[in-house]
Design a protein around this motif. Structure first.
Motif, PDB file in Angstrom:
ATOM      1  N   ALA A 107      71.253   0.501 -49.511  1.00 29.57           N
ATOM      2  CA  ALA A 107      71.538  -0.092 -48.201  1.00 29.57           C
ATOM      3  C   ALA A 107      70.506  -1.162 -47.860  1.00 29.57           C
ATOM      4  O   ALA A 107      70.853  -2.252 -47.365  1.00 29.57           O
ATOM      5  CB  ALA A 107      71.560   0.989 -47.132  1.00 29.57           C
ATOM      6  N   ASP A 108      69.225  -0.878 -48.120  1.00 33.65           N
ATOM      7  CA  ASP A 108      68.172  -1.851 -47.835  1.00 33.65           C
ATOM      8  C   ASP A 108      68.356  -3.127 -48.651  1.00 33.65           C
ATOM      9  O   ASP A 108      68.165  -4.251 -48.151  1.00 33.65           O
ATOM     10  CB  ASP A 108      66.793  -1.256 -48.148  1.00 33.65           C
ATOM     11  CG  ASP A 108      66.387  -0.172 -47.167  1.00 33.65           C
ATOM     12  OD1 ASP A 108      67.081   0.004 -46.150  1.00 33.65           O
ATOM     13  OD2 ASP A 108      65.370   0.515 -47.432  1.00 33.65           O
ATOM     14  N   THR A 109      68.718  -2.967 -49.926  1.00 28.98           N
ATOM     15  CA  THR A 109      68.913  -4.122 -50.802  1.00 28.98           C
ATOM     16  C   THR A 109      70.084  -4.972 -50.326  1.00 28.98           C
ATOM     17  O   THR A 109      70.022  -6.219 -50.371  1.00 28.98           O
ATOM     18  CB  THR A 109      69.141  -3.655 -52.251  1.00 28.98           C
ATOM     19  OG1 THR A 109      67.994  -2.903 -52.688  1.00 28.98           O
ATOM     20  CG2 THR A 109      69.336  -4.834 -53.190  1.00 28.98           C
ATOM     21  N   VAL A 110      71.140  -4.326 -49.887  1.00 33.92           N
ATOM     22  CA  VAL A 110      72.294  -5.062 -49.343  1.00 33.92           C
ATOM     23  C   VAL A 110      71.865  -5.907 -48.146  1.00 33.92           C
ATOM     24  O   VAL A 110      72.279  -7.063 -47.992  1.00 33.92           O
ATOM     25  CB  VAL A 110      73.424  -4.086 -48.971  1.00 33.92           C
ATOM     26  CG1 VAL A 110      74.517  -4.794 -48.164  1.00 33.92           C
ATOM     27  CG2 VAL A 110      74.026  -3.469 -50.230  1.00 33.92           C
TER      28      VAL A 110
ATOM     29  N   ARG B 286      69.762  -8.862 -49.650  1.00 31.49           N
ATOM     30  CA  ARG B 286      70.424  -9.797 -50.564  1.00 31.49           C
ATOM     31  C   ARG B 286      71.735 -10.346 -50.022  1.00 31.49           C
ATOM     32  O   ARG B 286      72.151 -11.441 -50.392  1.00 31.49           O
ATOM     33  CB  ARG B 286      70.683  -9.119 -51.914  1.00 31.49           C
ATOM     34  CG  ARG B 286      69.388  -8.720 -52.625  1.00 31.49           C
ATOM     35  CD  ARG B 286      69.625  -8.260 -54.023  1.00 31.49           C
ATOM     36  NE  ARG B 286      70.240  -9.305 -54.856  1.00 31.49           N
ATOM     37  CZ  ARG B 286      70.179  -9.334 -56.191  1.00 31.49           C
ATOM     38  NH1 ARG B 286      69.518  -8.382 -56.844  1.00 31.49           N
ATOM     39  NH2 ARG B 286      70.758 -10.293 -56.878  1.00 31.49           N
ATOM     40  N   GLU B 287      72.391  -9.587 -49.157  1.00 33.80           N
ATOM     41  CA  GLU B 287      73.707 -10.007 -48.684  1.00 33.80           C
ATOM     42  C   GLU B 287      73.684 -10.487 -47.231  1.00 33.80           C
ATOM     43  O   GLU B 287      74.698 -10.959 -46.716  1.00 33.80           O
ATOM     44  CB  GLU B 287      74.709  -8.850 -48.812  1.00 33.80           C
ATOM     45  CG  GLU B 287      74.869  -8.307 -50.223  1.00 33.80           C
ATOM     46  CD  GLU B 287      75.635  -9.266 -51.141  1.00 33.80           C
ATOM     47  OE1 GLU B 287      76.188 -10.272 -50.635  1.00 33.80           O
ATOM     48  OE2 GLU B 287      75.671  -9.016 -52.365  1.00 33.80           O
ATOM     49  N   GLY B 288      72.533 -10.324 -46.548  1.00 29.32           N
ATOM     50  CA  GLY B 288      72.421 -10.824 -45.188  1.00 29.32           C
ATOM     51  C   GLY B 288      73.171 -10.006 -44.154  1.00 29.32           C
ATOM     52  O   GLY B 288      73.474 -10.515 -43.056  1.00 29.32           O
ATOM     53  N   LEU B 289      73.484  -8.750 -44.438  1.00 27.66           N
ATOM     54  CA  LEU B 289      74.174  -7.897 -43.488  1.00 27.66           C
ATOM     55  C   LEU B 289      73.172  -7.146 -42.616  1.00 27.66           C
ATOM     56  O   LEU B 289      72.002  -7.016 -42.965  1.00 27.66           O
ATOM     57  CB  LEU B 289      75.064  -6.893 -44.230  1.00 27.66           C
ATOM     58  CG  LEU B 289      76.102  -7.446 -45.211  1.00 27.66           C
ATOM     59  CD1 LEU B 289      76.934  -6.309 -45.775  1.00 27.66           C
ATOM     60  CD2 LEU B 289      77.000  -8.484 -44.546  1.00 27.66           C
ATOM     61  N   SER B 290      73.648  -6.648 -41.478  1.00 31.45           N
ATOM     62  CA  SER B 290      72.801  -5.784 -40.661  1.00 31.45           C
ATOM     63  C   SER B 290      72.621  -4.444 -41.377  1.00 31.45           C
ATOM     64  O   SER B 290      73.439  -4.063 -42.218  1.00 31.45           O
ATOM     65  CB  SER B 290      73.436  -5.542 -39.293  1.00 31.45           C
ATOM     66  OG  SER B 290      74.582  -4.709 -39.428  1.00 31.45           O
TER      67      SER B 290
ATOM     68  N   ALA C 166      75.355  -2.332 -43.625  1.00 34.08           N
ATOM     69  CA  ALA C 166      74.984  -1.981 -45.001  1.00 34.08           C
ATOM     70  C   ALA C 166      74.968  -0.463 -45.181  1.00 34.08           C
ATOM     71  O   ALA C 166      75.365   0.055 -46.240  1.00 34.08           O
ATOM     72  CB  ALA C 166      73.623  -2.572 -45.331  1.00 34.08           C
ATOM     73  N   HIS C 167      74.515   0.263 -44.169  1.00 35.11           N
ATOM     74  CA  HIS C 167      74.469   1.726 -44.223  1.00 35.11           C
ATOM     75  C   HIS C 167      75.881   2.290 -44.375  1.00 35.11           C
ATOM     76  O   HIS C 167      76.112   3.232 -45.143  1.00 35.11           O
ATOM     77  CB  HIS C 167      73.807   2.260 -42.947  1.00 35.11           C
ATOM     78  CG  HIS C 167      73.609   3.743 -42.930  1.00 35.11           C
ATOM     79  ND1 HIS C 167      74.610   4.626 -42.574  1.00 35.11           N
ATOM     80  CD2 HIS C 167      72.522   4.511 -43.226  1.00 35.11           C
ATOM     81  CE1 HIS C 167      74.155   5.864 -42.646  1.00 35.11           C
ATOM     82  NE2 HIS C 167      72.896   5.826 -43.030  1.00 35.11           N
ATOM     83  N   GLU C 168      76.842   1.708 -43.665  1.00 37.85           N
ATOM     84  CA  GLU C 168      78.231   2.195 -43.748  1.00 37.85           C
ATOM     85  C   GLU C 168      78.814   1.935 -45.137  1.00 37.85           C
ATOM     86  O   GLU C 168      79.548   2.772 -45.688  1.00 37.85           O
ATOM     87  CB  GLU C 168      79.065   1.533 -42.666  1.00 37.85           C
ATOM     88  CG  GLU C 168      78.696   1.999 -41.261  1.00 37.85           C
ATOM     89  CD  GLU C 168      79.349   1.172 -40.161  1.00 37.85           C
ATOM     90  OE1 GLU C 168      80.037   0.184 -40.518  1.00 37.85           O
ATOM     91  OE2 GLU C 168      79.156   1.508 -38.970  1.00 37.85           O
TER      92      GLU C 168
END
Length: 503
Positions: free
Chosen positions: A378-381, A384-388, A392-394
């Motif tokens: 989730a942290d990497t997302v 790297r992907e610019g999501l909240s 990312a957790h979901e």
């Protein structure tokens, strides 16, 4: 009709046989078991001070010193049986002293002191010795923990919260947490010892004495840091006892938690802790069983120690703020059992920690089954992907559910991740499968957690240096205290011997 005063016809002699057997005899046995050397040192130090201050003439002091030496040679405490002829050990020595030099000369030794200040000084001396030994054993555990933490600083384990697999970390990082608690526990023991290191001698019964005694000199000859200031406090403030046993109780409460983790980790279902054969007993009927029973012994002995230490505090509860038997002979003797059982735990734990190993295959199996690297995914997302983080957790949660349903493992779940990502964002992830596998690996999880106090190599190395420094500090302070007390003992021996040679 006349009324007769019962005291006029009371021809019974002290002590009553039941009182003798139930109270005085156990007290006498406790004194000759635990405090004979303390009595001996107090008598000698007090006599030296009386001679140096001129309260007792040198010739008289020399006669008393010679008699005390004779008592030490001729009276073997281990061969004595309590008869009730004297009240306690103090009066036995006084009777022996008067037998050798006469009541007038022998009676000078007790000038300016009381059994009150003698007793509390005795108990402090004994507690200091017990605390010193316990802290030595605790330092051995600390050294073993630091050594194993350094050896296993990169060894991956599963960390648990609420009894469930939570995140990967290293054994070194886990042990670092236990090390820090143990450091604070040893600091509490040091603080308790500092309270014991204030001498009660010179307080006499309560208020000191009209004789020009030198309290600091007696404290110094007995190896204390200083005399305790307030004389009422010397005989009433038993916080030297409650403080010592509070520190002991906390030490074993905290170690018991660590020991319980070892019990769970060594179970067949978890299996991440491998217990060497030297610490394993085999079932008498089930040949397949490897029973790590030393862990159970450490656990129950830690609990016994904690209970014994707590008992000492409970005994002091709601007692009057004065000199009283509740805090004295029998209670002190009972408390020493906490040091006996606690020492067994510490010796066994130091050996166990040095020998313990992690089973990497079991750890890898449990990590794969539990998806515990999902937090870093989730942290990497996010990065790297610019999501909240919430989005990312979901995505990560949906990936984990799919992997668990397929009875697969997280590093193999790229397809499930890509589907969850596209469902949540309407686009394909920028991360390819190789980047996904790295983000889902335990090694990456630990490597990126390089903040202060984390499990990555750099903060772990810094922490280990700090732990080494703490251990060095404990050792140096213990050696300094031991050297000071050895110097005091040597000076007491020299000054007392000078008295005996003056005859």
């Amino acid at each position: 009709m006349s009324v007769t005063d019962p005291r006029a016809t009371d021809d019974t002699r002290f002590p009553d046989p039941v009182y003798r057997d139930t109270v005085l005899a156990p007290l006498f046995d406790g004194a000759r078991t635990h405090h004979v050397d303390g009595f001996r040192r107090i008598d000698r130090a007090h006599l030296v001070m009386l001679a140096e201050t001129g309260i007792v003439e040198r010739e008289t002091a020399a006669a008393i010193a010679g008699a005390l030496e004779a008592i030490d040679r001729e009276v073997d405490p281990s061969q004595l049986t309590y008869t009730g002829e004297v009240e306690d050990w103090f009066f036995l020595v006084e009777a022996e002293l008067k037998k050798r030099v006469g009541p007038d000369t022998g009676g000078w030794l007790h000038t300016g002191r009381s059994r009150n200040d003698i007793d509390h000084t005795l108990f402090k001396m004994s507690l200091k010795a017990h605390l010193d030994r316990l802290m030595e054993q605790a330092r051995a555990v600390l050294a073993a923990l630091i050594g194993t933490a350094r050896r296993e600083s990169g060894t991956i384990i599963v960390a648990y919260t609420h009894g469930q697999p939570a995140q990967p970390t290293t054994l070194g990082h886990y042990l670092g947490a236990a090390i820090e608690v143990l450091i604070r526990d040893i600091e509490r023991l040091e603080a308790a010892r500092a309270t014991c290191d204030l001498c009660s001698m010179g307080a006499a019964a309560i208020t000191t004495t009209g004789f020009p005694i030198d309290r600091a000199r007696v404290a110094q000859l007995l190896g204390f840091a200083a005399p305790q200031r307030n004389s009422y406090s010397c005989i009433a403030a038993v916080d030297y006892t409650t403080g010592a046993y509070s520190a002991v109780e906390l030490l074993f409460l905290h170690l018991g938690r660590l020991i319980q983790d070892f019990q769970v980790w060594s179970s067949f279902e978890v299996g991440q802790l491998y217990v060497p054969n030297a610490f394993v007993q085999i079932s008498s009927i089930m040949p397949q069983k490897r029973n790590p029973v030393p862990i159970e012994h450490m656990r129950h002995l830690a609990s016994q120690t904690m209970g014994r230490a707590r008992t000492m505090k409970d005994i002091m509860h709601n007692t009057p703020f004065t000199d009283m038997n509740d805090s004295e002979g029998e209670s002190q003797s009972a408390g020493y059992e906490a040091f006996a059982s606690g020492g067994r735990v510490l010796d066994l734990l130091a050996a166990f920690v040095a020998a313990m190993r992690i089973d990497p295959a079991k750890v890898d199996r449990n990590i794969r089954r539990s998806c515990i690297t999902i937090t870093e995914l989730a942290d990497t997302v996010v990065r790297r992907e610019g999501l909240s983080f919430r989005q990312a957790h979901e995505i990560a949660a949906a990936t984990a559910r799919a992997v668990v349903a397929e009875e697969s493992d997280l590093p193999s779940g790229y397809a499930a991740f890509a589907a969850a990502f596209e469902h949540a964002t309407g686009r394909a992830p920028g991360m390819d499968e190789s980047a996904f596998r790295e983000a889902a690996s335990s090694e990456h999880f630990i490597a990126v957690r390089d903040r202060f106090g984390g499990p990555a190599p750099e903060p772990m190395e810094e922490a280990l240096h700090a732990y080494d420094a703490a251990l060095d500090g404990f050792t140096q302070r213990a050696e300094a205290a031991a050297a000071r007390e050895a110097d005091s003992a040597a000076e007491l021996d020299t000054t007392f011997r000078a008295l005996t040679e003056a005859r």
